[in-house]
Design an enzyme around this catalytic site. Sequence first.
Site, PDB file in Angstrom:
ATOM      1  N   ARG A 138      49.673  37.125  39.316  1.00  0.00           N
ATOM      2  CA  ARG A 138      49.793  35.897  39.754  1.00  0.00           C
ATOM      3  C   ARG A 138      49.674  34.880  38.498  1.00  0.00           C
ATOM      4  O   ARG A 138      50.323  33.727  38.720  1.00  0.00           O
ATOM      5  CB  ARG A 138      48.458  35.261  40.426  1.00  0.00           C
ATOM      6  CG  ARG A 138      47.102  35.566  39.675  1.00  0.00           C
ATOM      7  CD  ARG A 138      45.585  35.129  40.490  1.00  0.00           C
ATOM      8  NE  ARG A 138      44.848  35.893  39.828  1.00  0.00           N
ATOM      9  CZ  ARG A 138      43.567  35.235  39.930  1.00  0.00           C
ATOM     10  NH1 ARG A 138      43.328  34.405  40.700  1.00  0.00           N
ATOM     11  NH2 ARG A 138      42.504  36.006  39.226  1.00  0.00           N
ATOM     12  N   VAL A 181      42.792  40.346  32.991  1.00  0.00           N
ATOM     13  CA  VAL A 181      41.471  39.480  32.235  1.00  0.00           C
ATOM     14  C   VAL A 181      41.733  40.216  30.901  1.00  0.00           C
ATOM     15  O   VAL A 181      41.513  39.403  29.644  1.00  0.00           O
ATOM     16  CB  VAL A 181      40.435  39.960  33.218  1.00  0.00           C
ATOM     17  CG1 VAL A 181      39.227  39.476  32.216  1.00  0.00           C
ATOM     18  CG2 VAL A 181      40.545  39.192  34.415  1.00  0.00           C
ATOM     19  N   GLY A 201      23.903  40.545  28.997  1.00  0.00           N
ATOM     20  CA  GLY A 201      24.624  41.764  29.126  1.00  0.00           C
ATOM     21  C   GLY A 201      25.746  41.640  27.980  1.00  0.00           C
ATOM     22  O   GLY A 201      25.674  40.801  27.214  1.00  0.00           O
ATOM     23  N   ILE A 217      29.056  40.852  27.903  1.00  0.00           N
ATOM     24  CA  ILE A 217      29.921  39.623  27.791  1.00  0.00           C
ATOM     25  C   ILE A 217      29.244  38.536  27.040  1.00  0.00           C
ATOM     26  O   ILE A 217      29.721  37.960  26.324  1.00  0.00           O
ATOM     27  CB  ILE A 217      30.566  39.316  29.155  1.00  0.00           C
ATOM     28  CG1 ILE A 217      31.263  40.584  29.618  1.00  0.00           C
ATOM     29  CG2 ILE A 217      31.193  37.961  29.238  1.00  0.00           C
ATOM     30  CD1 ILE A 217      31.870  40.329  31.188  1.00  0.00           C
ATOM     31  N   GLU A 234      17.694  36.114  29.831  1.00  0.00           N
ATOM     32  CA  GLU A 234      18.139  37.516  30.864  1.00  0.00           C
ATOM     33  C   GLU A 234      16.996  37.596  31.699  1.00  0.00           C
ATOM     34  O   GLU A 234      15.811  37.511  31.314  1.00  0.00           O
ATOM     35  CB  GLU A 234      18.194  38.719  29.804  1.00  0.00           C
ATOM     36  CG  GLU A 234      18.266  39.933  30.492  1.00  0.00           C
ATOM     37  CD  GLU A 234      19.352  40.136  31.364  1.00  0.00           C
ATOM     38  OE1 GLU A 234      20.515  39.783  31.010  1.00  0.00           O
ATOM     39  OE2 GLU A 234      19.147  40.808  32.476  1.00  0.00           O
ATOM     40  N   VAL A 276      16.967  30.959  34.948  1.00  0.00           N
ATOM     41  CA  VAL A 276      17.302  29.645  35.017  1.00  0.00           C
ATOM     42  C   VAL A 276      16.899  29.076  36.638  1.00  0.00           C
ATOM     43  O   VAL A 276      17.831  29.568  37.459  1.00  0.00           O
ATOM     44  CB  VAL A 276      18.626  29.303  34.691  1.00  0.00           C
ATOM     45  CG1 VAL A 276      18.995  27.724  34.529  1.00  0.00           C
ATOM     46  CG2 VAL A 276      18.876  29.868  33.217  1.00  0.00           C
ATOM     47  N   ASP A 330      38.355  47.314  38.461  1.00  0.00           N
ATOM     48  CA  ASP A 330      37.162  46.656  38.642  1.00  0.00           C
ATOM     49  C   ASP A 330      36.743  46.590  40.070  1.00  0.00           C
ATOM     50  O   ASP A 330      35.785  46.664  40.490  1.00  0.00           O
ATOM     51  CB  ASP A 330      37.256  45.305  38.104  1.00  0.00           C
ATOM     52  CG  ASP A 330      37.176  45.123  36.742  1.00  0.00           C
ATOM     53  OD1 ASP A 330      36.897  46.279  35.994  1.00  0.00           O
ATOM     54  OD2 ASP A 330      37.245  44.106  36.218  1.00  0.00           O
ATOM     55  N   ALA A 389      38.094  48.135  31.153  1.00  0.00           N
ATOM     56  CA  ALA A 389      39.261  48.329  30.865  1.00  0.00           C
ATOM     57  C   ALA A 389      39.785  49.841  30.839  1.00  0.00           C
ATOM     58  O   ALA A 389      40.999  50.290  31.614  1.00  0.00           O
ATOM     59  CB  ALA A 389      40.082  47.509  30.051  1.00  0.00           C
ATOM     60  N   HIS A 437      33.247  62.438   4.142  1.00  0.00           N
ATOM     61  CA  HIS A 437      32.225  61.734   3.618  1.00  0.00           C
ATOM     62  C   HIS A 437      32.909  60.454   2.537  1.00  0.00           C
ATOM     63  O   HIS A 437      34.031  61.034   1.798  1.00  0.00           O
ATOM     64  CB  HIS A 437      31.446  62.821   2.627  1.00  0.00           C
ATOM     65  CG  HIS A 437      30.229  62.059   2.024  1.00  0.00           C
ATOM     66  ND1 HIS A 437      29.067  61.616   2.348  1.00  0.00           N
ATOM     67  CD2 HIS A 437      30.339  61.799   0.487  1.00  0.00           C
ATOM     68  CE1 HIS A 437      28.383  61.251   1.511  1.00  0.00           C
ATOM     69  NE2 HIS A 437      29.286  61.223   0.191  1.00  0.00           N
TER      70      HIS A 437
END
Lengths: 597, 455
Positions: free
Chosen positions: A161, A168, A308, A310, A329, A363, A438, A446, A570
């Site tokens: 689109r 995303v 989370g 994001i 959260e 909230v 998703d 992804a 190392h």
Amino acid sequence: MATIEVRVPDIGNYQNVPVIELLVAPGDTVRADQGLVTLESDKATMEVPCPVAGRVVELLVALGDTVSEGTVVARVEAVDAADATTPKAVAAPAQAAPRSTPAASATVESAPPTPASVAVPASGRAPDFECDVAVLGSGPGGYTAAFRAADLEQRVVLIERYPTLGGVCLNVGCIPSKALLHTARVIDEAAHGAAMGLRYGAPEIDLPALRAYKDKVVGQLTQGLAGMAKQRKVTRVTGTGRFVSPHEIEVETADGNKRVRFRHAIIAAGSQPVKLPGLPWGDPRLMDSTDALMLAEIPKRLLVIGGGIIGLEMACVYDALGSRVIVVELQDQLMPGADPDLVRPLEQRLRKRYGAIHLKTKVTRLEQGADGLVAHCEGPEGPLPPETFDRVLCAVGRAPNGGRIGAEAAGVAVDARGFIAVDRQLRTNVPHIFAIGDLVGQPMLAHKASHEGKVAAEVAAGLKREFVARVIPSVAYTDPEVAWVGLTEAEARARGLHVGVGRFPHAASGRAIGIGRTEGFTKLIFDEATHRVLGAGIVGPNAGDLIAEAALAIEMGAVAADIGLTIHPHPTLSESVGMAAEVYEGTITDLYLPKRR
Amino acid sequence: MAKEARVPDIGNYQGVPVIELLVAVGDTVKADQGLVTLESDKATMEVPAPFAGVVRELKVKVGDTVSEGDLVALIEEAAPASDALPAEVGAPATPPPASAPSAPGVTPPAGTARAAQAAAPEVAPPPAPAAHAQPVAAHVPTDPTPLIPGNAPYATPAVRAFARELGVDLAKVVGSGRNGRILEDDVKAYVKRTLATPAAPAAAADGGSGVALGLLPWPEVDFAKFGPIERQPLSKIKRLSGANLARNWVMIPHVTQFERADITEMESFRKAEAQRNPDLKLTPLVFLIKAVVAALRRYPQFNASLAPGGEELVLKRYFHVGIAVDTPDGLVVPVIRDCDRKGLLELARELGEVSRKARAKKLTPADMSGGCFSISSLGGIGGTAFTPIVNAPEVAILGVSKAATEPVWNGTEFRPRLMLPLSLSYDHRVIDGADAARFAAYLAEVLGDVRRLLL
């Protein structure tokens, strides 16, 4: 005249149930609910009823064929249309071509494009594009599917689109956020230079230039995709696509509606940020993750709803840019799903830097004030004093777009939340239509989408493939990074599995000390009976890069000694993976551990 | 206010048919009284009324299929002080019953209406539709099932993809790699073996699922759901003999003839001889071999095999007897050749040798081929009778159980006699019941007086 396709209804969990009896013949008049064919599972026999009264135009199955939910059994012309209209040729082809293909999927593949759908009959219009594979959505899943299909000699139409490819992930997700997180890291490291005897001044942030840098990163990748699409001769159609029949997608393009006719479709339409109801959406100070990435301004006071991955990544960016961040959260830990011990070092660091982190808090109201949005929160001890924010980021999850693509016209089942169920070959209930990424379920990542895209493209091209990966790594690109893969300790405990953990603190890593980041650790989770590695969790700089080795080890079925006896270079943080295995084995020398067995 | 009675947890069944309605609308029911009867393939069960009351509406009829959580009836509660909770409270997200979609994640309320009723007042359902609850699960725990050793085939992603390409179910492949890891070659070998297996014993080709025989598929049960389990690969011998036994069991019409032999005299003779030959293990089995040879001579159809095509009988002029030997890895059947030409002592020596070889896994295929008739002796362990499976292409097998001293009527009195139970299974396509009875009786006769072996 309405000709409808009669499909096998929900028959429980059965797949490939044989047809044992045909109860009608083409031309027969049937009543509503009259049985058309009889199926026999191992448990019972059942009839596939005709949903309407009418005349059987065509039977699409033969005795012995196997069918599953959604398989088209017959085409029936509803009776209210004049019954004299039946073309006389109709009955013949069905008889002449008994369908002996064994698998339901094959049945559909070999079928000529079915002209009708469940609800919507085909337009009969000539399509503007015809292809083997139509891919709806060009995110990491969609473009991977399109490219793989093209490489397998399929004619591919990629419908997107937006004018740029990448979805995303490339445009408003992984890539721009990581570009900004890198900036945040540079700012932070410069600030910590003082501890190493390097004093820089406070950074001067040129927001337009920062945006331009981010856009350049995104542009480089999306242009790369556009170039590769061209090289592969993938036809791009820009516009919003919706199914209009099981073999057609209509795309609203700038040049009017275009019809794409396909043999196979791959739905890769992704997800979008959840917009919590009851919040003043429309107020530009309330942002979702896409808005936050636009970097319109650096708010002095930022509220992040949702702790989370994001939410915390964006919190990290704005914190580095100078915002005072408060995180709210709902659950009792940040990054629910990760082991709590992995999150702890991150949380400790954030609590030092941020205004506040409120867990088990929601909230309840967001008031539009003149000088900001006033947040009313309620925590475990009751309401918190209202606080004013210049901006609020709502990052409480993503919702699949399954409900926005006209799937019902193709007969593709979408659940109430917008997810589309698929099998291990990524087929939906309509076998020639696949879904990936998703909108087929969590985790919405992804790298999961691109793997699924590949499988779907290969199956559509006739290869015998399925999704074989057993684990999907998760990474939060916060500072410090948190990454985990496979079994978590919490899950192991919840399931009563007999596992052992090898944990190596980065405080014992010379490299971690050298870069001044000793708060993290690497842990590996092993099956006690076989010593096979089942899971891993890492917190610390570059945890996201380090977790890949653990993912490989899990897929390969490596045992602790395989990892411990692999020489790690190392001094690197990657050593911590080998050392965690040595801790489990009891062969570690870089730590002193009292004898445990 | 009528409340809902739903189908309780009925195990993993979906779409179970209603076979009987036990109440009618208007009936008064007691708590736990059955409302309707369901019938799964395993059992019938009643859906109980969750509380006492009057049936207001029956939501199912005979022949409907229901699953856990489906609405069965609306019942108006009898108790007076019903606090008039709307039935929907406990389950705001309930999709319309009957057509409950199989949406992943949308679990229909699991409990009965009673549970929902009890839970409703104090506990909000987990996905509370409160204003600011997180509407989308922030994470879905990874399903660790495919990670746990024993739950999933031990194979790398490349091998998993390869197996998928060939349509091989890795659960059926035994790995030859380290710790049983399945390698690409194991997948290929499995395919070759499967292709080489003739179509007839399809039970083996499809992994013994029975589907190819037109039978119900093998029940698939997730045993781990019921308690801890452990998976162990079958030994190679078990897998091979399993496939053979399954074929023989399915293809041969078995009949087992039971008989008892009086071995009192035989045993005293054997014990005496055993003392004289302390270096040898002179077991009753040696006498059984000799007796079987005598019976095979007398009834030659027992020393035979069906010719391919099933129209001819191949009669054998030699007497090779297979002896089933139990080894730690499974059952093997070494064959002792020309038993007719060997004496008891020689047979005893050979039997000892063969058993040693079997337990040391030193038997060669040649040692195990060419048998005419098999003997499976469990006499050393116990049992009164059993039904051995004929070892195709042989047509009969003798099972031997534990001898016991019993009172036997000799015409005038009961005498203590040592009786040996014999079980003769035979292929009824080749052998008639009367012949089998004769064969068994003759065996008993010979064992009863081993001098007959000389006749």
